[in-house]
Design a protein around this motif. Structure first.
Motif, PDB file in Angstrom:
ATOM      1  N   ARG A  10      -5.003  32.271  45.692  1.00 10.57           N
ATOM      2  CA  ARG A  10      -3.946  33.222  46.054  1.00 10.57           C
ATOM      3  C   ARG A  10      -3.991  34.459  45.165  1.00 10.57           C
ATOM      4  O   ARG A  10      -3.875  35.590  45.631  1.00 10.57           O
ATOM      5  CB  ARG A  10      -2.595  32.544  45.978  1.00 10.57           C
ATOM      6  CG  ARG A  10      -1.472  33.424  46.438  1.00 10.57           C
ATOM      7  CD  ARG A  10      -0.185  32.668  46.463  1.00 10.57           C
ATOM      8  NE  ARG A  10       0.849  33.516  47.027  1.00 10.57           N
ATOM      9  CZ  ARG A  10       1.997  33.083  47.435  1.00 10.57           C
ATOM     10  NH1 ARG A  10       2.287  31.803  47.349  1.00 10.57           N
ATOM     11  NH2 ARG A  10       2.872  33.891  47.926  1.00 10.57           N
ATOM     12  N   LYS A  11      -4.170  34.235  43.875  1.00 11.72           N
ATOM     13  CA  LYS A  11      -4.215  35.341  42.923  1.00 11.72           C
ATOM     14  C   LYS A  11      -5.439  36.228  43.176  1.00 11.72           C
ATOM     15  O   LYS A  11      -5.396  37.434  42.943  1.00 11.72           O
ATOM     16  CB  LYS A  11      -4.239  34.792  41.497  1.00 11.72           C
ATOM     17  CG  LYS A  11      -3.749  35.737  40.457  1.00 11.72           C
ATOM     18  CD  LYS A  11      -3.573  35.006  39.140  1.00 11.72           C
ATOM     19  CE  LYS A  11      -3.096  35.948  38.073  1.00 11.72           C
ATOM     20  NZ  LYS A  11      -3.006  35.301  36.785  1.00 11.72           N
TER      21      LYS A  11
ATOM     22  N   VAL B 103      -0.877  22.656  48.853  1.00 10.25           N
ATOM     23  CA  VAL B 103      -1.468  23.214  47.634  1.00 10.25           C
ATOM     24  C   VAL B 103      -2.623  22.300  47.259  1.00 10.25           C
ATOM     25  O   VAL B 103      -2.450  21.090  47.127  1.00 10.25           O
ATOM     26  CB  VAL B 103      -0.451  23.295  46.472  1.00 10.25           C
ATOM     27  CG1 VAL B 103      -1.099  23.935  45.248  1.00 10.25           C
ATOM     28  CG2 VAL B 103       0.799  24.052  46.883  1.00 10.25           C
TER      29      VAL B 103
ATOM     30  N   SER C 107      -6.963  30.759  40.775  1.00 10.98           N
ATOM     31  CA  SER C 107      -6.082  30.633  41.928  1.00 10.98           C
ATOM     32  C   SER C 107      -6.630  31.462  43.080  1.00 10.98           C
ATOM     33  O   SER C 107      -6.840  32.669  42.941  1.00 10.98           O
ATOM     34  CB  SER C 107      -4.681  31.139  41.558  1.00 10.98           C
ATOM     35  OG  SER C 107      -3.935  31.447  42.715  1.00 10.98           O
TER      36      SER C 107
ATOM     37  N   ASP D 108      -1.998  27.675  48.195  1.00  9.47           N
ATOM     38  CA  ASP D 108      -2.936  28.043  47.138  1.00  9.47           C
ATOM     39  C   ASP D 108      -3.986  26.950  47.014  1.00  9.47           C
ATOM     40  O   ASP D 108      -3.809  25.825  47.487  1.00  9.47           O
ATOM     41  CB  ASP D 108      -2.222  28.222  45.791  1.00  9.47           C
ATOM     42  CG  ASP D 108      -2.933  29.199  44.855  1.00  9.47           C
ATOM     43  OD1 ASP D 108      -4.122  29.523  45.102  1.00  9.47           O
ATOM     44  OD2 ASP D 108      -2.301  29.637  43.885  1.00  9.47           O
ATOM     45  N   HIS D 109      -5.086  27.325  46.400  1.00  9.20           N
ATOM     46  CA  HIS D 109      -6.152  26.387  46.049  1.00  9.20           C
ATOM     47  C   HIS D 109      -6.535  26.736  44.625  1.00  9.20           C
ATOM     48  O   HIS D 109      -6.952  27.861  44.344  1.00  9.20           O
ATOM     49  CB  HIS D 109      -7.339  26.570  47.010  1.00  9.20           C
ATOM     50  CG  HIS D 109      -8.434  25.580  46.805  1.00  9.20           C
ATOM     51  ND1 HIS D 109      -9.382  25.345  47.768  1.00  9.20           N
ATOM     52  CD2 HIS D 109      -8.754  24.770  45.769  1.00  9.20           C
ATOM     53  CE1 HIS D 109     -10.241  24.437  47.326  1.00  9.20           C
ATOM     54  NE2 HIS D 109      -9.870  24.076  46.113  1.00  9.20           N
ATOM     55  N   LEU D 110      -6.345  25.791  43.731  1.00  5.91           N
ATOM     56  CA  LEU D 110      -6.617  25.998  42.311  1.00  5.91           C
ATOM     57  C   LEU D 110      -7.909  25.304  41.927  1.00  5.91           C
ATOM     58  O   LEU D 110      -8.163  24.171  42.343  1.00  5.91           O
ATOM     59  CB  LEU D 110      -5.472  25.437  41.466  1.00  5.91           C
ATOM     60  CG  LEU D 110      -4.077  25.953  41.796  1.00  5.91           C
ATOM     61  CD1 LEU D 110      -3.035  25.200  40.983  1.00  5.91           C
ATOM     62  CD2 LEU D 110      -3.987  27.443  41.558  1.00  5.91           C
TER      63      LEU D 110
ATOM     64  N   THR E 181     -11.615  26.011  52.540  1.00  2.00           N
ATOM     65  CA  THR E 181     -10.212  26.433  52.463  1.00  2.00           C
ATOM     66  C   THR E 181      -9.839  27.279  53.679  1.00  2.00           C
ATOM     67  O   THR E 181      -8.745  27.123  54.232  1.00  2.00           O
ATOM     68  CB  THR E 181      -9.954  27.208  51.155  1.00  2.00           C
ATOM     69  OG1 THR E 181     -10.349  26.371  50.059  1.00  2.00           O
ATOM     70  CG2 THR E 181      -8.489  27.567  50.995  1.00  2.00           C
TER      71      THR E 181
ATOM     72  N   LEU F 241       2.823  29.519  40.919  1.00  3.81           N
ATOM     73  CA  LEU F 241       1.538  29.221  40.296  1.00  3.81           C
ATOM     74  C   LEU F 241       1.683  28.410  39.014  1.00  3.81           C
ATOM     75  O   LEU F 241       0.947  27.450  38.794  1.00  3.81           O
ATOM     76  CB  LEU F 241       0.787  30.537  40.016  1.00  3.81           C
ATOM     77  CG  LEU F 241      -0.568  30.413  39.337  1.00  3.81           C
ATOM     78  CD1 LEU F 241      -1.519  29.557  40.157  1.00  3.81           C
ATOM     79  CD2 LEU F 241      -1.160  31.802  39.104  1.00  3.81           C
TER      80      LEU F 241
END
Length: 134
Positions: A129-130, A80, A127, A116-118, A100, A15
């Motif tokens: 993922r987070k 990403v 994030s 991930d997609h920020l 997504t 990240l």
């Protein structure tokens, strides 16, 4: 759409590395317009292809077919994503989540994973993922 070649060996493992890299990409973009950046990585998290898709004040194009074609062409094992929200709200919209999820499903067909997609908004970054989102 604009393509930019990443200087190799750019490694987007984790990240922090991805956040720092994409923050730099978005720093040069117009903050009043959404920009979607897509990084394709190999099995060692090295960026093998990078693209940018320019949007407007309300959103950016999410070219699913182009992203999947790029993944197949470059042999990507991971993707990403990063984009900005000119509104200043770093929370994913329903549209962000839906796009997504669709990409994650399509990427599986070419043995690729959305890592991930920020979402950047001002000094904040969210994030997927987070948050536990696909």
């Amino acid at each position: 759409m604009q393509y930019q070649r990443a200087e190799l060996p750019l490694k987007l493992g984790g990240l922090r590395a991805a956040t720092e890299f994409f923050a730099g990409c978005l720093a040069d973009a117009d903050p009043t317009r959404e920009s979607l950046w897509v990084a394709h990585v190999d099995d060692q998290s090295h960026c093998v292809h990078l693209s940018r898709h320019q949007g407007d004040e309300t959103g950016a194009a999410f070219p699913l077919r182009t992203i999947i074609l790029d993944a197949a062409t470059h042999g990507s094992v991971g993707i990403v994503l990063a984009h900005n929200h000119p509104s200043g709200d770093p929370r994913p919209s329903e549209s962000d989540c839906r796009a997504t999820r669709r990409l994650a499903t399509a990427a599986e067909a070419v043995d690729c994973t959305v890592l991930d997609h920020l979402i950047f908004a001002g000094e904040h970054c969210t994030s997927f993922r987070k948050l536990g989102l696909p």
